[in-house]
Design an enzyme around this catalytic site. Structure first.
Site, PDB file in Angstrom:
ATOM      1  N   PHE A 243     200.073  32.796 -24.838  1.00 14.05           N
ATOM      2  CA  PHE A 243     200.395  31.888 -23.729  1.00 14.05           C
ATOM      3  C   PHE A 243     199.881  30.471 -23.945  1.00 14.05           C
ATOM      4  CE2 PHE A 243     199.490  36.219 -22.119  1.00 14.05           C
ATOM      5  CZ  PHE A 243     200.799  36.625 -21.987  1.00 14.05           C
ATOM      6  N   GLY A 470     205.099  37.710 -28.780  1.00 11.87           N
ATOM      7  CA  GLY A 470     205.626  38.651 -27.801  1.00 11.87           C
ATOM      8  C   GLY A 470     207.092  38.485 -27.454  1.00 11.87           C
ATOM      9  N   ILE A 601     222.016  32.454 -25.323  1.00 10.79           N
ATOM     10  CA  ILE A 601     221.030  33.531 -25.265  1.00 10.79           C
ATOM     11  C   ILE A 601     221.264  34.448 -26.469  1.00 10.79           C
ATOM     12  CG2 ILE A 601     220.155  35.485 -23.905  1.00 10.79           C
ATOM     13  CD1 ILE A 601     219.657  32.639 -22.681  1.00 10.79           C
ATOM     14  N   PRO A 604     219.900  39.142 -24.907  1.00 11.72           N
ATOM     15  CA  PRO A 604     219.701  39.177 -23.451  1.00 11.72           C
ATOM     16  C   PRO A 604     218.596  40.134 -22.996  1.00 11.72           C
ATOM     17  CG  PRO A 604     221.925  39.930 -24.060  1.00 11.72           C
ATOM     18  CD  PRO A 604     221.260  39.460 -25.325  1.00 11.72           C
ATOM     19  N   LYS A 605     218.394  41.211 -23.749  1.00  9.13           N
ATOM     20  CA  LYS A 605     217.348  42.159 -23.357  1.00  9.13           C
ATOM     21  C   LYS A 605     215.955  41.537 -23.511  1.00  9.13           C
ATOM     22  CE  LYS A 605     215.928  46.917 -24.316  1.00  9.13           C
ATOM     23  NZ  LYS A 605     216.269  48.105 -25.117  1.00  9.13           N
ATOM     24  N   LYS A 673     218.246  26.597 -25.771  1.00 14.66           N
ATOM     25  CA  LYS A 673     217.325  25.676 -25.104  1.00 14.66           C
ATOM     26  C   LYS A 673     215.918  26.247 -24.938  1.00 14.66           C
ATOM     27  CE  LYS A 673     220.395  23.116 -21.983  1.00 14.66           C
ATOM     28  NZ  LYS A 673     220.480  22.925 -20.510  1.00 14.66           N
ATOM     29  N   GLU A 677     208.819  28.974 -21.483  1.00 10.95           N
ATOM     30  CA  GLU A 677     208.010  28.282 -20.476  1.00 10.95           C
ATOM     31  C   GLU A 677     208.702  28.249 -19.119  1.00 10.95           C
ATOM     32  OE1 GLU A 677     205.204  27.062 -22.253  1.00 10.95           O
ATOM     33  OE2 GLU A 677     206.226  27.460 -24.143  1.00 10.95           O
TER      34      GLU A 677
HETATM   35 MO1  MOS Z   1     203.091  27.660 -25.020  1.00  9.28          MO
HETATM   36  S1  MOS Z   1     201.727  26.906 -23.658  1.00  9.28           S
HETATM   37  O1  MOS Z   1     203.486  26.195 -25.827  1.00  9.28           O
HETATM   38  O2  MOS Z   1     202.218  28.717 -26.002  1.00  9.28           O
END
Ligand code: MOS
Length: 710
Positions: A243, A470, A601, A604-605, A673, A677
């Site tokens: 993250f 992930g 996309i 999609p899953k 795109k 985030e």
């Molecule tokens: Mo994301 S905050 O650019 O890992």
């Protein structure tokens, strides 16, 4: 002829490895002869170390070395700033002097035969400090203007922006709202803890590391040790969530390499959950004022958005807190002002949707307050202020599907059943509320490279030094390669996470699919074209069989001029239904729906999975997450997962992420795109707006814990 693979909801190609435990994470690469290290951390926020007594610790069984600033080798600490490092300031130097800049700063490293021995010795170091008064209370700072304009993907981000006459427009506005919104510090808390195994062979170093950017880890450690980056190999095939916490190369990586050099043995160093709160960044505490002025028919005429965020004394981490307010809605009079509160804390960093998640919470809360003041439907208010183009950059959008997202999500969600009156909807004794918010995040596309190798048996190896924390990079890249080559998916093996592979950009900012994906596509096209030309037939498998030896191609992709011609972002709409217990103040999110326009996309899953993961993160932001900072000393008393609450399965509502068809030829060759985030953006305000609708209470300080609703 070939079946399209892009767009298919394939399961993860590495799924079996993950569920059977054979996917190897950083701390699992045990190497023969490795020793273990434990970090000792400062218990003051500011001052000097006056004495460190290591004698007792050194005499414990199994202790190989105790490193402090007194005996640790001096490191080169050459200048290096990766795209993930703050432009201004200097990274923390470890064990180089007696200065303490923040609570939890590494002050010693204990190396031992076993982890238990290292941890035991770390606890008995006798350290005395000469503290000086530092700044650890965000409410008692004098925020300053950022030193220099920051850049986002090479683009200027001025600290202060102004168009029209916002103050005059605000004071003349028929309807206005002017409020302050607060988000406390939040911590990434991935499942996998940060870990590094470091092994030297002469002046060559191998690092098995949890990282979102193997190339930058090599560059940073090379600069720290004053050796060529080519001497360092970084291996990181799997990352168990990050993250943003593994974007930068943090001091523990340096400590692992330093320990290994001193001990002349490989070293394994893994952070504890508690240590993570002091060493791998966090989403900074923010205080934002948003004032909106509108005409009675709901047209925005003034947006004033001021935001202050915390940063450390030694680095200016500055995030895109106010960017969205400059272009999300049409408005002739806009002002944004960004300020930094410099404190004796470890430097904050990017955390999922850094800047946007926080800034859009304030803006979209204010928009909801404006809708209430106008007695207007919040979706209608947004539709009335839909811009024709980006009014900040004065450029057309490459694509923007906000209107489709509002309409589709509203319909799927059953928005028309909402009675606009607060406290008007109930289910038994629970108050029910429905709220919504807009989401946006920039399209990021960075230079990337990839390799494709066709083998005579009709299979292919494709690679790039990308990461997969992930989202499913292993799988989505395999899909792009298989489709481009026209091979069945089982015949393509994609590899990532190793500096020996072609360079990839940072695995962050939602740019991996756009960037690495475009490079994989380019490399596969090149390999295919070459094989067909050399083989002299139209069928790739036949061609490569005829050639009888591997055909290999490398490709680089680089963004062109599109950014000067278009404003490029993903957009979306998030709808939330909450129930609030009127007696206990408990909020449950019942339903959550996001609709996004995010370009093409690939899978999609996986995209849905990544998106609902981000949306659940948004529930944490709205209702739970709060890294409490003791204002007296910068300590985080809840630096553990028992007291730092994050959503679990039982907190997860009925939720879905849907994607509107969007073909954007401008953004990058793949037309992607990114979704990593944006899934985090807009969720918290959709929830707090729903809480207002349920209860009539506007909560402007996250997280919305029960006490705030009583
Ligand atoms: Mo994301 S905050 O650019 O890992």
């Amino acid at each position: 002829m070939t079946i399209p693979v892009i767009g298919q909801p394939l399961s993860r190609v590495d799924g079996r490895q993950k569920v059977t435990g054979t996917a190897t994470y950083a701390a699992e690469f045990d190497v023969p002869g490795q020793a273990h290290a434990a970090i000792v951390r400062s218990t003051i926020a500011s001052g000097r170390i006056s004495n460190i007594d290591t004698a007792a610790a050194e005499h414990l069984p199994g202790i190989i070395a105790v490193l402090t600033y007194r005996n640790a080798p001096k490191l080169a600490y050459r200048e290096h700033k990766g795209a993930v490092d703050p432009n201004i300031g200097e990274r923390l130097h470890v064990l180089q002097d007696d200065q303490v800049n923040h609570q939890g700063q590494p002050v010693a490293l204990v190396i031992a035969e076993t982890l238990e021995q290292a941890v035991a010795a770390a606890q008995i170091l006798n350290i005395t400090y000469a503290p000086i008064n530092g700044v650890t209370d965000v409410n008692h700072t004098e925020p300053v203007q950022p030193t220099r304009e920051k850049t986002d993907q090479g683009e200027e981000r001025p600290s202060d922006v102004r168009r029209g006459d916002p103050e005059a427009a605000l004071s003349a506005a028929e309807i206005k709202t002017d409020q302050t919104y607060v988000i406390p510090r939040e911590q990434h808390n991935p499942m996998e803890m940060h870990a590094t195994i470091a092994a030297w062979e002469g002046d060559r170093l191998t690092l098995w590391d949890k990282t979102q950017w193997v190339n930058n880890t090599a560059d940073e450690i090379a600069a720290v040790f004053g050796i060529p980056a080519g001497n360092i190999r970084v291996i990181s095939p799997f990352v168990g969530g990050a993250f943003g916490s593994s974007l930068r190369t943090w001091p523990h990586v340096t400590l692992a390499a330093l320990g290994a050099r001193v001990a002349r043995r490989p070293i394994k160093l893994m952070l504890s959950r508690r240590e993570m709160f002091y060493s791998v960044g966090y989403r900074p505490h923010t205080i934002q004022r948003v004032a909106l002025g509108a005409s009675r028919d709901g047209r925005l005429n003034a947006i004033l958005h001021d935001g202050t965020q915390e940063t450390s004394t030694y680095e200016e981490y500055s995030e895109a807190l106010l960017n969205a307010s400059r272009f999300l809605y049409s408005c002739p009079n806009v002002q944004t002002r960004h300020r930094l509160a410099r404190m004796n804390v470890n430097t904050p960093t990017f955390m999922r949707a850094p800047g946007e998640a926080s800034g859009v919470f304030a803006l979209e809360s204010a928009m909801d307050e404006l809708a209430v003041a106008l007695r207007m439907d919040p979706v209608e208010l947004r539709l009335r202020n839909e811009p024709e183009r980006d009014e900040f950059k004065n450029l057309p959008f490459s694509s923007r599907s906000t209107q489709q997202c509002y309409r589709l999500a509203a319909e799927c969600f059953g928005w028309s059943r909402r009675n606009p009156e607060p406290r008007s909807m109930r289910d038994g004794r629970w108050l029910i509320g429905l709220g919504m918010a807009t989401a946006t995040y920039p399209m990021n596309y960075a230079p990337a490279s990839a390799m494709a190798r066709l083998l005579p048996d009709g299979s292919a190896e494709v690679a790039s030094a990308a990461s997969d924390m992930g989202p499913g990079t292993w799988t989505s890249m395999t899909q792009v390669a298989a489709e481009t080559l026209g091979l069945p998916i089982e015949r393509v093996r994609f590899t990532l996470g190793d500096t020996r592979l072609p360079k990839a950009p940072v695995h962050g900012g939602s740019l991996t699919m756009a960037s690495v994906g475009s490079a994989v596509q380019a490399a596969c096209r090149k390999a295919r074209d070459e094989a067909l030309a050399r083989g002299g037939v139209n069928d790739l498998v036949q061609a490569i069989h005829r050639i009888g030896e591997p055909v290999e191609a490398f490709a680089d992709v680089t963004p062109g001029e599109e950014g000067q011609r278009f404003s490029m972002h993903s957009f979306g709409a998030v709808f939330a239904e909450v129930s609030v217990d009127p007696d206990l103040g408990e909020t449950r999110v019942r339903r959550l729906l996001g609709a996004y326009g995010a370009g093409r996309i690939i899978n999609p899953k996986l995209t849905r999975s990544q998106s609902i993961g981000g949306m659940i993160g948004g529930i944490g932001m709205a209702l739970m997450e709060h890294a409490v900072v003791d204002p007296r000393n910068g300590r985080v008393p809840n630096a553990n997962l028992a007291e730092y609450a994050v959503p679990v399965h039982s907190d997860s509502p009925v939720l879905d992420a849907i994607f509107v068809e969007e073909h954007d030829p401008h953004v990058n060759p793949l037309g992607v795109k990114g979704v990593g985030e944006i899934a985090m953006v807009g969720v918290a305000p959709a929830i707090t707006n729903a809480i207002y609708h349920a209860t009539g209470k506007r909560i402007r300080e996250l997280p919305v814990t029960p006490d705030k609703l009583l």
